[in-house]
Design an enzyme around this catalytic site. Structure first.
Site, mmCIF file in Angstrom:
data_model
loop_
_atom_site.group_PDB
_atom_site.id
_atom_site.type_symbol
_atom_site.label_atom_id
_atom_site.label_comp_id
_atom_site.label_asym_id
_atom_site.label_seq_id
_atom_site.Cartn_x
_atom_site.Cartn_y
_atom_site.Cartn_z
ATOM 1 N N SER A 288 3.795 -2.302 10.306
ATOM 2 C CA SER A 288 5.080 -2.505 10.473
ATOM 3 C C SER A 288 5.735 -3.901 10.083
ATOM 4 O O SER A 288 6.834 -4.111 10.573
ATOM 5 C CB SER A 288 5.715 -2.250 12.104
ATOM 6 O OG SER A 288 5.083 -0.683 12.247
ATOM 7 N N GLY B 14 2.699 2.137 10.909
ATOM 8 C CA GLY B 14 3.744 3.177 10.755
ATOM 9 C C GLY B 14 4.458 3.582 12.011
ATOM 10 O O GLY B 14 5.222 4.476 12.277
ATOM 11 N N LYS C 84 0.195 4.266 -0.312
ATOM 12 C CA LYS C 84 -0.541 5.477 0.514
ATOM 13 C C LYS C 84 -0.454 6.692 -0.531
ATOM 14 O O LYS C 84 -0.400 6.452 -1.683
ATOM 15 C CB LYS C 84 -0.077 5.554 2.019
ATOM 16 C CG LYS C 84 -0.090 4.175 2.592
ATOM 17 C CD LYS C 84 -0.019 4.441 4.194
ATOM 18 C CE LYS C 84 -0.212 3.120 4.770
ATOM 19 N NZ LYS C 84 0.060 3.158 6.294
ATOM 20 N N GLU D 197 -6.764 4.578 7.980
ATOM 21 C CA GLU D 197 -6.597 6.047 7.723
ATOM 22 C C GLU D 197 -7.978 6.623 7.143
ATOM 23 O O GLU D 197 -8.165 7.785 7.309
ATOM 24 C CB GLU D 197 -5.485 6.133 6.912
ATOM 25 C CG GLU D 197 -4.186 6.006 7.855
ATOM 26 C CD GLU D 197 -2.934 5.280 7.011
ATOM 27 O OE1 GLU D 197 -2.882 5.192 5.718
ATOM 28 O OE2 GLU D 197 -1.865 4.776 7.556
ATOM 29 N N GLU E 37 -5.130 -5.047 10.540
ATOM 30 C CA GLU E 37 -4.244 -3.972 10.845
ATOM 31 C C GLU E 37 -4.424 -3.342 12.032
ATOM 32 O O GLU E 37 -5.076 -2.367 12.101
ATOM 33 C CB GLU E 37 -4.009 -3.059 9.774
ATOM 34 C CG GLU E 37 -3.801 -3.394 8.087
ATOM 35 C CD GLU E 37 -3.325 -2.763 7.466
ATOM 36 O OE1 GLU E 37 -2.079 -2.788 6.879
ATOM 37 O OE2 GLU E 37 -3.851 -1.392 6.965
ATOM 38 N N GLY F 228 3.172 -1.165 4.242
ATOM 39 C CA GLY F 228 3.210 0.055 3.946
ATOM 40 C C GLY F 228 4.523 0.697 3.723
ATOM 41 O O GLY F 228 5.004 0.546 2.644
ATOM 42 N N GLY F 229 5.099 1.184 4.703
ATOM 43 C CA GLY F 229 6.507 1.880 4.613
ATOM 44 C C GLY F 229 7.432 0.929 3.790
ATOM 45 O O GLY F 229 8.278 1.690 2.947
ATOM 46 N N ASN G 262 0.747 -1.278 0.072
ATOM 47 C CA ASN G 262 -0.050 -0.094 -0.120
ATOM 48 C C ASN G 262 0.944 1.213 -0.062
ATOM 49 O O ASN G 262 1.481 1.630 1.124
ATOM 50 C CB ASN G 262 -1.053 -0.140 1.157
ATOM 51 C CG ASN G 262 -1.666 1.000 1.443
ATOM 52 O OD1 ASN G 262 -1.706 2.126 0.618
ATOM 53 N ND2 ASN G 262 -2.446 1.196 2.686
ATOM 54 N N HIS H 185 -9.457 1.163 5.111
ATOM 55 C CA HIS H 185 -8.133 1.232 5.775
ATOM 56 C C HIS H 185 -8.375 2.397 6.936
ATOM 57 O O HIS H 185 -9.215 3.231 6.954
ATOM 58 C CB HIS H 185 -7.232 1.808 4.807
ATOM 59 C CG HIS H 185 -5.854 1.898 5.388
ATOM 60 N ND1 HIS H 185 -5.277 2.563 6.575
ATOM 61 C CD2 HIS H 185 -4.753 1.176 5.181
ATOM 62 C CE1 HIS H 185 -4.214 2.529 6.583
ATOM 63 N NE2 HIS H 185 -3.859 1.391 5.908
HETATM 64 P P1 13P Z 1 3.323 0.138 7.538
HETATM 65 O O1 13P Z 1 3.788 -1.049 7.065
HETATM 66 O O2 13P Z 1 4.027 1.359 7.263
HETATM 67 O O3 13P Z 1 3.059 0.095 9.144
HETATM 68 O O4 13P Z 1 1.734 0.516 7.036
HETATM 69 C C1 13P Z 1 0.768 -0.621 7.169
HETATM 70 C C2 13P Z 1 -0.392 -0.116 6.521
HETATM 71 O O5 13P Z 1 -1.148 0.464 6.918
HETATM 72 C C3 13P Z 1 -0.584 -0.821 5.289
HETATM 73 O O6 13P Z 1 -1.828 -0.679 4.668
#
Ligand code: 13P
Length: 264
Positions: A222, A182, A12, A106, A176, A243-244, A10, A104
């Site tokens: 993470s 994050g 983002k 967010e 998640e 994510g990251g 993802n 998600h």
């Molecule tokens: P991180 O891997 O950066 O923690 O993000 C996870 C996420 O929200 C994937 O949708």
């Protein structure tokens, strides 16, 4: 029951078109050495403006375009109309997507998305022939208050409401925990597996045993190259929503490679 793992990135709200293309090329340079059978299902979710750039890169490459699927990060449930700033399932399909991430945390947190909206999106995505990646997860406060399972079960029941067994079976869920997103704080693998097994039981209860056995449920929060092997060794974790660590080809490819050591 063997379920093909999914490693989904993802992205983002990151990366301009040229950066997205470069990252896509970096992932293809890894996948070109393997057949689709050897690889997990790989999904990347760029921002809308990079979707067609990335999917058209895939089409004429001759080296792995069928190995990397593209996802939208959100959609609207209506087909078209006066919904400024929104995008429909058909538009995402037109831009090369076969998956859509919905619900998600967010989007729930910053854009006030409700369980009811997420259910409408899931129905529209499946009706449009795409696959929803339905996110769920608890806050730290909910975890500390001991209501994690109850909260997630409510999210899942609402998201799957009214879907046929066949639709549920082909859907994807991503667990998640919000406190792990994050933050660098990964959820303990056994605990993530316990929650995911609980989600699978909820799916069996609201749909069918076979849909519960077929649906792929990912962990997200993470995820790193160093965590994925232990995560993928768990009985019920079918992959990761990253994510990251999906923003660099090196770490995303390493997550894929480490996944292949323990499953696929
Ligand atoms: P991180 O891997 O950066 O923690 O993000 C996870 C996420 O929200 C994937 O949708």
């Amino acid at each position: 029951m063997s379920r093909k793992p999914i490693i989904a990135g993802n992205w983002k709200m990151n990366l301009l078109q040229s950066e997205a293309k470069a990252l896509f090329e970096g992932i293809k340079s890894f996948t070109k050495d393997f057949t689709a059978q050897q690889l997990p299902t790989i999904v990347i979710a760029p921002v809308f403006t990079s979707l067609s750039a990335v999917s058209s890169e895939g089409c004429d490459c001759g080296c792995g375009c069928d190995k990397i699927s593209i996802a939208g990060q959100n959609c609207h449930w209506e087909k078209s109309g006066a919904y400024t700033g929104e995008i429909s399932v058909e538009m995402l399909a037109d831009a090369g997507c076969s998956y859509v991430i919905i619900g998600h945390s967010e989007r729930r947190q910053y854009f006030s998305e409700t369980d009811e909206m997420i259910n409408k999106k899931a129905k529209a995505i499946l009706a449009g022939g795409l696959i929803p990646i339905i996110c769920c997860g608890e806050t730290l406060e909910q975890r500390e208050a001991g209501v994690t399972d109850q909260h997630i079960a409510t999210q899942i029941r609402a998201a799957l409401n009214g879907l046929s067994e066949e639709e549920v079976a082909k859907s994807v869920i991503a667990y998640e925990p919000i406190w792990a997103i994050g933050t660098g704080k990964t959820c303990d693998s056994q605990e993530a597996n316990r929650v995911i097994a609980m989600i699978r039981n909820v799916v069996k209860e609201v749909s069918s045993a076979s849909a519960g056995d077929s649906i792929r449920i990912l962990y997200g929060g993470s995820v790193k190259p160093s965590t994925i092997e232990e995560q993928m060794s768990q009985s019920d974790i079918d992959g990761a929503l990253v994510g990251g660590a999906s923003l660099k080809a090196e770490s995303f490819n390493e997550i894929i490679a480490n996944t292949m050591k323990v499953s696929v």
